[in-house]
Design an enzyme around this catalytic site. Sequence first.
Site, short mmCIF file in Angstrom:
data_model
loop_
_atom_site.label_atom_id
_atom_site.label_comp_id
_atom_site.label_asym_id
_atom_site.label_seq_id
_atom_site.Cartn_x
_atom_site.Cartn_y
_atom_site.Cartn_z
N LYS A 15 28.16 70.74 32.97
CA LYS A 15 29.12 70.86 34.73
C LYS A 15 30.28 71.63 34.19
CE LYS A 15 26.95 67.84 36.40
NZ LYS A 15 25.61 67.89 36.03
N ARG A 90 24.43 65.04 44.84
CA ARG A 90 23.77 64.78 44.25
C ARG A 90 22.54 63.67 44.84
NH1 ARG A 90 26.83 63.49 39.42
NH2 ARG A 90 26.32 62.36 37.64
N ARG A 127 28.38 63.66 22.57
CA ARG A 127 28.95 63.88 23.19
C ARG A 127 30.70 63.13 23.21
NH1 ARG A 127 29.30 64.88 29.66
NH2 ARG A 127 28.92 62.70 30.59
N ARG A 154 32.15 58.80 26.28
CA ARG A 154 31.71 58.10 27.45
C ARG A 154 31.59 56.26 27.44
NH1 ARG A 154 30.60 61.92 31.98
NH2 ARG A 154 29.51 60.51 32.66
N ARG A 165 20.25 57.29 33.40
CA ARG A 165 20.74 58.01 34.59
C ARG A 165 20.26 59.61 34.28
NH1 ARG A 165 26.04 59.48 30.70
NH2 ARG A 165 26.69 61.34 32.25
P1 AMP Z 1 29.79 61.91 36.62
O1 AMP Z 1 30.92 61.96 35.83
O2 AMP Z 1 29.01 63.75 37.23
O3 AMP Z 1 28.34 61.96 35.57
O4 AMP Z 1 29.12 61.10 37.54
C1 AMP Z 1 29.50 59.66 36.22
C2 AMP Z 1 29.00 59.08 37.51
O5 AMP Z 1 30.05 58.46 38.54
C3 AMP Z 1 27.87 59.36 37.92
O6 AMP Z 1 27.19 57.91 37.16
C4 AMP Z 1 27.58 57.84 39.50
O7 AMP Z 1 27.55 56.41 39.05
C5 AMP Z 1 29.07 58.31 39.82
N1 AMP Z 1 29.13 59.39 40.82
C6 AMP Z 1 29.68 60.72 40.94
N2 AMP Z 1 30.05 61.62 41.34
C7 AMP Z 1 28.37 60.64 42.38
C8 AMP Z 1 27.57 61.40 43.53
N3 AMP Z 1 27.38 62.89 44.15
N4 AMP Z 1 27.08 60.40 44.41
C9 AMP Z 1 26.64 59.23 43.55
N5 AMP Z 1 27.73 59.08 42.59
C10 AMP Z 1 29.00 59.51 42.13
#
Ligand code: AMP
Length: 210
Positions: A15, A90, A127, A154, A165
Amino acid sequence: MELNLVMLGPPGAGKGTQARQLRRKWNIPHISTGAMLREAVQAGTPLGRAVAVIMESGDLISDDMITRVVADRLSQSDTSTGFLLDGYPRTIPQAESLDRLIAGRAPLIIVDIVLSEAEVVRRLASRMVCAECGANAVGEGPACHDCGGALVPRADDREQVVLNRLKVYREQTEPLISYYGGRPTYCRIDGARLPDDVTTDIIAAVEHHT
Ligand code: AMP
């Protein structure tokens, strides 16, 4: 013209990588909730302090908290020509909030990048991201192709966290496929191919709807 895009798909589906390409093509802001939260954690803001531990475990932060962040970002003037949301919504309540937030604006185009769990685990195990700008590493080499920053794993790509996740994705995010699936602007894209080929498919699918 206003182009309002949502990127869906499991962690590691590409994404962020795709959003970076598409933002250049259409000149609309890339709004990554994960990146905004990681910045808040690094800066030690009240939001960052509230979410740091939850993010490290791979769980989701509360719908109310993240929706406030997104509502604030979408109210800024640079989104008047559209936006590219990456990492939000999400959950079903977040998707309902987003529909309310953009009522009266151009319809959402939903880009769902599909990837198997086995491929997600394989990708995330290797990654690397830039410690400076957060971009995903592309190809070989020790430095970020965008800004020259150092590449690091990361924090939430450790195996146990990846598995959590994925579970969170399956339980809370996958239901969005049913939520959006019946809309004429829902596009399903095969993510198990070279990034450039995925980008080409997304552009074709989105242009079909505009
Ligand atoms: P990502 O980089 O999109 O994988 O986001 C990293 C982390 O941020 C996720 O594992 C959640 O802990 C938090 N996070 C990001 N976007 C959301 C969302 N829309 N709702 C809830 N938690 C989020």
